[in-house]
Design an enzyme around this catalytic site. Structure first.
Site, mmCIF file in Angstrom:
data_model
loop_
_atom_site.group_PDB
_atom_site.id
_atom_site.type_symbol
_atom_site.label_atom_id
_atom_site.label_comp_id
_atom_site.label_asym_id
_atom_site.label_seq_id
_atom_site.Cartn_x
_atom_site.Cartn_y
_atom_site.Cartn_z
ATOM 1 N N GLN A 126 2.467 2.394 10.081
ATOM 2 C CA GLN A 126 2.343 1.864 8.719
ATOM 3 C C GLN A 126 3.709 1.763 8.037
ATOM 4 O O GLN A 126 4.349 2.781 7.799
ATOM 5 C CB GLN A 126 1.447 2.797 7.899
ATOM 6 C CG GLN A 126 1.213 2.332 6.488
ATOM 7 C CD GLN A 126 0.571 3.426 5.641
ATOM 8 O OE1 GLN A 126 1.153 4.489 5.433
ATOM 9 N NE2 GLN A 126 -0.631 3.179 5.166
ATOM 10 N N GLY A 127 4.120 0.563 7.729
ATOM 11 C CA GLY A 127 5.427 0.357 7.086
ATOM 12 C C GLY A 127 5.281 0.053 5.605
ATOM 13 O O GLY A 127 5.432 -1.097 5.197
ATOM 14 N N TYR A 128 4.971 1.087 4.833
ATOM 15 C CA TYR A 128 4.878 0.904 3.380
ATOM 16 C C TYR A 128 6.117 1.491 2.690
ATOM 17 O O TYR A 128 6.832 0.801 1.999
ATOM 18 C CB TYR A 128 3.628 1.595 2.809
ATOM 19 C CG TYR A 128 2.294 0.950 3.126
ATOM 20 C CD1 TYR A 128 2.199 -0.195 3.894
ATOM 21 C CD2 TYR A 128 1.105 1.512 2.645
ATOM 22 C CE1 TYR A 128 0.965 -0.770 4.178
ATOM 23 C CE2 TYR A 128 -0.129 0.941 2.913
ATOM 24 C CZ TYR A 128 -0.203 -0.200 3.687
ATOM 25 O OH TYR A 128 -1.416 -0.757 3.959
ATOM 26 N N SER A 129 6.361 2.804 2.888
ATOM 27 C CA SER A 129 7.406 3.507 2.124
ATOM 28 C C SER A 129 8.806 3.002 2.466
ATOM 29 O O SER A 129 9.087 2.623 3.607
ATOM 30 C CB SER A 129 7.355 5.000 2.416
ATOM 31 O OG SER A 129 6.081 5.498 2.178
ATOM 32 N N SER A 161 5.371 7.001 10.301
ATOM 33 C CA SER A 161 4.881 7.953 11.299
ATOM 34 C C SER A 161 4.764 7.301 12.673
ATOM 35 O O SER A 161 4.162 6.237 12.814
ATOM 36 C CB SER A 161 3.513 8.494 10.890
ATOM 37 O OG SER A 161 3.616 9.213 9.698
ATOM 38 N N GLU A 244 -9.376 7.100 2.813
ATOM 39 C CA GLU A 244 -8.335 7.943 3.411
ATOM 40 C C GLU A 244 -8.278 9.290 2.682
ATOM 41 O O GLU A 244 -8.096 10.335 3.271
ATOM 42 C CB GLU A 244 -7.001 7.199 3.338
ATOM 43 C CG GLU A 244 -5.849 7.843 4.080
ATOM 44 C CD GLU A 244 -6.059 8.050 5.582
ATOM 45 O OE1 GLU A 244 -5.315 8.847 6.142
ATOM 46 O OE2 GLU A 244 -6.982 7.448 6.179
ATOM 47 N N SER A 368 1.216 11.841 -3.582
ATOM 48 C CA SER A 368 1.570 13.238 -3.865
ATOM 49 C C SER A 368 0.602 13.856 -4.888
ATOM 50 O O SER A 368 -0.107 13.140 -5.597
ATOM 51 C CB SER A 368 3.007 13.313 -4.409
ATOM 52 O OG SER A 368 3.037 12.796 -5.718
ATOM 53 N N GLU A 370 1.318 15.242 -7.664
ATOM 54 C CA GLU A 370 1.656 14.822 -9.039
ATOM 55 C C GLU A 370 1.025 13.459 -9.335
ATOM 56 O O GLU A 370 0.470 13.238 -10.416
ATOM 57 C CB GLU A 370 3.185 14.743 -9.229
ATOM 58 C CG GLU A 370 3.889 16.086 -9.237
ATOM 59 C CD GLU A 370 4.118 16.659 -7.833
ATOM 60 O OE1 GLU A 370 3.833 15.950 -6.827
ATOM 61 O OE2 GLU A 370 4.560 17.810 -7.717
HETATM 62 C C1 LIG Z 1 4.376 13.648 7.017
HETATM 63 C C2 LIG Z 1 4.560 12.318 6.324
HETATM 64 C C3 LIG Z 1 4.155 11.164 6.961
HETATM 65 C C4 LIG Z 1 4.338 9.924 6.330
HETATM 66 N N1 LIG Z 1 3.962 8.788 7.003
HETATM 67 C C5 LIG Z 1 4.171 7.575 6.425
HETATM 68 C C6 LIG Z 1 3.869 6.368 7.124
HETATM 69 O O1 LIG Z 1 3.416 6.380 8.273
HETATM 70 N N2 LIG Z 1 4.128 5.189 6.523
HETATM 71 C C7 LIG Z 1 4.634 5.116 5.247
HETATM 72 O O2 LIG Z 1 4.804 4.012 4.745
HETATM 73 N N3 LIG Z 1 4.948 6.250 4.560
HETATM 74 C C8 LIG Z 1 4.727 7.469 5.115
HETATM 75 N N4 LIG Z 1 5.056 8.624 4.426
HETATM 76 C C9 LIG Z 1 5.723 8.507 3.129
HETATM 77 C C10 LIG Z 1 4.864 8.907 1.951
HETATM 78 O O3 LIG Z 1 3.917 7.919 1.670
HETATM 79 C C11 LIG Z 1 5.819 9.156 0.778
HETATM 80 O O4 LIG Z 1 6.598 10.284 1.095
HETATM 81 C C12 LIG Z 1 5.094 9.391 -0.511
HETATM 82 O O5 LIG Z 1 4.505 8.206 -0.966
HETATM 83 C C13 LIG Z 1 6.061 9.922 -1.628
HETATM 84 O O6 LIG Z 1 7.135 9.080 -1.765
HETATM 85 P P1 LIG Z 1 8.650 9.633 -1.697
HETATM 86 O O7 LIG Z 1 8.801 10.453 -0.453
HETATM 87 O O8 LIG Z 1 9.560 8.454 -1.858
HETATM 88 O O9 LIG Z 1 8.814 10.591 -2.927
HETATM 89 P P2 LIG Z 1 9.022 10.166 -4.449
HETATM 90 O O10 LIG Z 1 8.065 9.098 -4.809
HETATM 91 O O11 LIG Z 1 10.474 9.910 -4.673
HETATM 92 O O12 LIG Z 1 8.602 11.484 -5.193
HETATM 93 C C14 LIG Z 1 9.462 12.623 -5.298
HETATM 94 C C15 LIG Z 1 8.766 13.643 -6.194
HETATM 95 O O13 LIG Z 1 8.594 13.112 -7.503
HETATM 96 C C16 LIG Z 1 7.230 13.128 -7.882
HETATM 97 N N5 LIG Z 1 6.915 11.933 -8.670
HETATM 98 C C17 LIG Z 1 7.189 10.649 -8.344
HETATM 99 N N6 LIG Z 1 6.718 9.806 -9.279
HETATM 100 C C18 LIG Z 1 6.118 10.572 -10.229
HETATM 101 C C19 LIG Z 1 5.440 10.296 -11.450
HETATM 102 N N7 LIG Z 1 5.261 9.048 -11.874
HETATM 103 N N8 LIG Z 1 4.936 11.345 -12.152
HETATM 104 C C20 LIG Z 1 5.077 12.619 -11.713
HETATM 105 N N9 LIG Z 1 5.737 12.948 -10.578
HETATM 106 C C21 LIG Z 1 6.240 11.936 -9.832
HETATM 107 C C22 LIG Z 1 6.450 13.130 -6.582
HETATM 108 O O14 LIG Z 1 5.172 13.707 -6.741
HETATM 109 C C23 LIG Z 1 7.357 13.992 -5.693
HETATM 110 O O15 LIG Z 1 7.125 15.359 -5.944
HETATM 111 C C24 LIG Z 1 4.889 9.863 5.028
HETATM 112 C C25 LIG Z 1 5.296 11.042 4.388
HETATM 113 C C26 LIG Z 1 5.135 12.257 5.019
HETATM 114 C C27 LIG Z 1 5.588 13.495 4.291
#
Ligand SMILES: Cc1cc2nc3c(=O)[nH]c(=O)nc-3n(C[C@H](O)[C@H](O)[C@H](O)COP(=O)(O)OP(=O)(O)OC[C@H]3O[C@@H](n4cnc5c(N)ncnc54)[C@H](O)[C@@H]3O)c2cc1C
Length: 385
Positions: A126-129, A161, A244, A368, A370
């Site tokens: 999955q290529g979202y993030s 992932s 999910e 997350s 939050e």
């Molecule tokens: C084990 C694992 C597997 C993953 N696999 C995939 C995958 O296969 N494909 C994919 O696309 N992504 C994947 N991800 C990515 C995942 O979707 C992101 O990590 C997640 O969406 C959070 O984004 P970020 O890491 O950029 O953190 P950020 O969005 O930068 O957040 C950092 C912190 O700030 C908080 N925060 C952010 N915005 C707000 C707000 N508006 N209000 C309050 N708090 C806030 C968050 O809760 C977090 O604590 C994976 C992540 C993990 C850990």
């Protein structure tokens, strides 16, 4: 693949017996209750067995080779997986891509991708993030610009992932820079062998390379790989989120941590310590709450009712309970708890560190804690924002 049978016509008990017997007979014992996400390389033989039996896609309709289970039978299937400790293979193709293609794909896309996804010839990631688009996914910057019959994709995905073992990626890319954030995004299917793609594994805290960065440098993707309409990728991607959340809200993993904790505490005589008993009892009750909450949402699914935004509550409670339990397990494991691998403490054999490592990111992926709290505040409690 064996001919599809109407499993919904079986009684729940008969279906449960059949699933249980198959898992007990065929699932590799060394892969029971593994405490991390399973890789394709270790799961591919199991995938093959399920595929041959016609059981790889419990949620797909029979015309596409699925089991077409109704919600009640689906829950039984998942319960039996959990009971026997059957790991989920990297199954995004079956859980995400397939249902999305059935709903939004063209006939040509369905005919090409569905059989190959089912057989395991195509393995999806999955290529979202992106580095600056996680929680705020709609600010993603990877671009896809139409040039003749191709999109030209440039940008970077991250935390993808198991991209290192995947053959294909489904991704969100910006196709209209002028439009509002969500409105200018499209959903594309991309073969990872296409020139211009670089996949770089990232090692996690436990030392496992379970996710990757994926770079796109002028990657040409045929226009026919667009799913849904141009600039309608957000609607496509959002379609499956609540299911999910139900899936990751299961009490299975915290339950496993609690079982280990109980055995270990007995072996160490900790139930004579009132302070420990206090903490243990509080966590056990948290888990009871979780099981009750999960049962309520599963009941909704069984009755065919849609899941609302309140399912975020389940994700928060499941993941945070799991973290608290894994934390206490680690603490109780003491010196051995801090060292990776299986240890024998007073006759209890377990890996006390892995559940902790594995539970840490659970409050981040899948939205997350939050963000889930924001959803609850806004759409369920209607608090002023
Ligand atoms: C084990 C694992 C597997 C993953 N696999 C995939 C995958 O296969 N494909 C994919 O696309 N992504 C994947 N991800 C990515 C995942 O979707 C992101 O990590 C997640 O969406 C959070 O984004 P970020 O890491 O950029 O953190 P950020 O969005 O930068 O957040 C950092 C912190 O700030 C908080 N925060 C952010 N915005 C707000 C707000 N508006 N209000 C309050 N708090 C806030 C968050 O809760 C977090 O604590 C994976 C992540 C993990 C850990």
């Amino acid at each position: 693949m064996t001919a599809a049978c109407d499993y919904n016509a079986l009684s729940d008990e008969a279906f449960r017996r059949e699933v249980r017997a198959f898992f007990e007979r065929e699932y590799p014992p060394h892969l029971r209750y593994i405490l991390r996400r399973a890789r394709w390389s270790e799961m591919k033989d199991w995938w093959r067995k399920l595929y041959t039996k016609g059981w790889i896609a419990p949620n797909w309709p029979r015309e596409w080779g699925g089991m077409a289970l109704d919600a009640g039978k689906m829950v039984i299937y998942l319960e039996e997986m959990e009971r026997y400790g059957v790991a989920r293979p990297p199954d995004q193709g079956v859980t995400q891509v397939g249902p999305l293609l059935m709903r939004f794909g063209t006939e040509a896309q369905k005919n090409h991708y569905l059989p190959r996804t089912l057989s395991g010839e195509y393995i999806w990631c999955q290529g979202y993030s992106e580095p600056n688009a996680g929680s705020d996914l709609a600010s993603l910057q990877t671009s896809a610009v139409l040039e003749g019959d191709d999109f030209v994709v440039n940008g970077q995905k991250t935390w993808t992932s198991f991209a290192d073992e995947a053959t294909h990626i489904y991704l969100l890319a910006r196709t209209d820079r002028q439009a509002e954030k969500q409105a200018g995004i499209s959903f594309l299917l991309v073969d990872l062998k296409t020139p211009g793609i670089t996949v770089r594994p990232i090692r996690n805290l436990a030392g496992h390379a379970e996710f990757c960065e994926v770079f796109f440098d002028s990657v040409r993707v045929p226009r026919e790989n667009l799913v849904g309409g141009l600039n309608e990728g957000w609607t496509v991607a959002k379609a499956l989120l609540s299911f999910e959340r139900l899936n990751i809200g299961s009490p299975r993993r915290p339950q496993y941590a609690l079982n280990r904790l109980e055995l270990l505490a007995r072996a160490k005589g900790l139930f004579d310590d009132p302070a420990f008993v206090d903490r243990f009892a509080a966590l056990k009750l948290d888990l009871e709450d979780l099981a009750a909450l999960y049962g309520r949402f599963v009941g909704k699914v069984k009755r065919g009712e849609p899941l609302g935004p309140d399912v975020s509550m389940l994700k928060i409670w499941a993941m945070e309970t799991w973290q608290r339990l894994s934390g206490l397990l680690l603490e109780t494991g003491a010196e051995e708890g801090a060292i990776a691998g299986v240890h024998d403490i007073g006759g209890v054999e377990a890996d006390f560190l892995s559940p902790f490592y594995y539970s840490l990111p659970a409050t981040i992926y899948g939205g997350s804690s939050e963000i889930q709290r924001n959803i609850l505040a806004k759409t369920v409690l209607h608090l002023p924002g």
